[in-house]
Scaffold this active site. Structure first.
Site, mmCIF file in Angstrom:
data_model
loop_
_atom_site.group_PDB
_atom_site.id
_atom_site.type_symbol
_atom_site.label_atom_id
_atom_site.label_comp_id
_atom_site.label_asym_id
_atom_site.label_seq_id
_atom_site.Cartn_x
_atom_site.Cartn_y
_atom_site.Cartn_z
ATOM 1 N N ASP A 8 -13.616 -94.636 -140.680
ATOM 2 C CA ASP A 8 -12.819 -95.301 -141.712
ATOM 3 C C ASP A 8 -11.522 -95.759 -141.046
ATOM 4 O OD1 ASP A 8 -11.220 -93.049 -141.499
ATOM 5 O OD2 ASP A 8 -11.284 -92.541 -143.631
ATOM 6 N N CYS A 65 -13.007 -89.945 -139.062
ATOM 7 C CA CYS A 65 -12.069 -90.315 -140.121
ATOM 8 C C CYS A 65 -10.738 -89.646 -139.790
ATOM 9 C CB CYS A 65 -12.607 -89.948 -141.517
ATOM 10 S SG CYS A 65 -12.923 -88.206 -141.807
ATOM 11 N N THR A 67 -9.274 -86.743 -140.674
ATOM 12 C CA THR A 67 -9.440 -85.337 -140.290
ATOM 13 C C THR A 67 -10.829 -85.029 -139.753
ATOM 14 O OG1 THR A 67 -10.218 -84.795 -142.508
ATOM 15 C CG2 THR A 67 -7.827 -84.561 -142.084
ATOM 16 N N HIS A 98 -26.440 -74.917 -128.962
ATOM 17 C CA HIS A 98 -26.864 -73.948 -129.971
ATOM 18 C C HIS A 98 -27.301 -74.598 -131.281
ATOM 19 C CE1 HIS A 98 -24.662 -70.184 -128.181
ATOM 20 N NE2 HIS A 98 -25.382 -70.842 -127.292
ATOM 21 N N HIS A 133 -32.238 -70.229 -130.828
ATOM 22 C CA HIS A 133 -31.485 -71.203 -131.632
ATOM 23 C C HIS A 133 -32.425 -72.075 -132.466
ATOM 24 C CE1 HIS A 133 -28.110 -69.849 -129.343
ATOM 25 N NE2 HIS A 133 -28.699 -70.205 -128.219
HETATM 26 C C1 RB5 Z 1 -8.078 -91.309 -145.458
HETATM 27 O O1 RB5 Z 1 -6.733 -91.337 -145.783
HETATM 28 C C2 RB5 Z 1 -8.530 -89.869 -145.198
HETATM 29 O O2 RB5 Z 1 -8.635 -89.190 -146.406
HETATM 30 C C3 RB5 Z 1 -9.846 -89.848 -144.455
HETATM 31 O O3 RB5 Z 1 -9.702 -90.534 -143.259
HETATM 32 C C4 RB5 Z 1 -10.377 -88.486 -144.087
HETATM 33 O O4 RB5 Z 1 -9.420 -87.727 -143.432
HETATM 34 C C5 RB5 Z 1 -11.077 -87.764 -145.148
HETATM 35 O O5 RB5 Z 1 -11.610 -86.662 -144.956
#
Ligand code: RB5
Length: 150
Positions: A8, A65, A67, A98, A133
């Site tokens: 994203d 993304c 996080t 694993h 595994h």
């Molecule tokens: C976008 O702002 C953010 O929410 C997305 O990139 C991600 O971190 C969601 O888990």
């Protein structure tokens, strides 16, 4: 080996750099977007990669993304997908050895490019060890069959 990649807006910059890096390592990459930093919804791009991995159209996927959490959640809704959210090189290797993870997920706002490159290389080059595994992955498949109607 064909690798599908997507992000994203929160992962766009890192994904763009990693597409180049993975190609330089000699892998074929299908870049499924996004293609700029305009705000988009991570499920739209996560499912594009996860669908291809789930169907067997591509062997591996990389999702980024902000996080990595949202991408992990959506990717692991697909049968046969084992998406691993990783921010350490050791975990990247273990995710293959694993867990036989077929999608690598990272947070573009968490890992820098140098570390992300080491993580991607370790994950692409490691091999699933099978043995004890495999039995555990078969148990995960049984959970999918019970809960996902596959
Ligand atoms: C976008 O702002 C953010 O929410 C997305 O990139 C991600 O971190 C969601 O888990």
């Amino acid at each position: 080996m064909l690798t599908a990649m997507a992000s994203d807006h929160g992962g766009f910059r890192l994904k763009a750099d990693l597409v180049t890096f993975v190609r330089e390592l000699g892998y074929e990459v299908e870049d499924l977007g996004c293609f700029d930093e305009n705000t988009v919804d991570y499920p739209d791009f996560g499912q594009a990669v996860a669908q291809k991995v789930s169907s067997g159209e591509v062997e591996r996927g990389i999702l980024i993304c902000g996080t990595g959490i949202g991408m992990s959640i959506v990717a692991n809704k697909f049968p046969g997908v084992r998406a691993a959210l990783v921010s350490h090189v050791y975990a990247a290797r273990m995710a293959r050895e694993h867990n036989n993870a077929n999608i690598l997920v990272m947070g573009g706002r968490i890992v820098g490019l140098g570390l992300a490159q080491e993580i991607v290389k370790a994950w692409l080059e490691a091999e699933f060890q099978g043995g004890r595994h495999l039995k555990r992955l078969e148990k995960i498949e049984a959970v999918e069959r019970r809960n996902f109607r596959v």
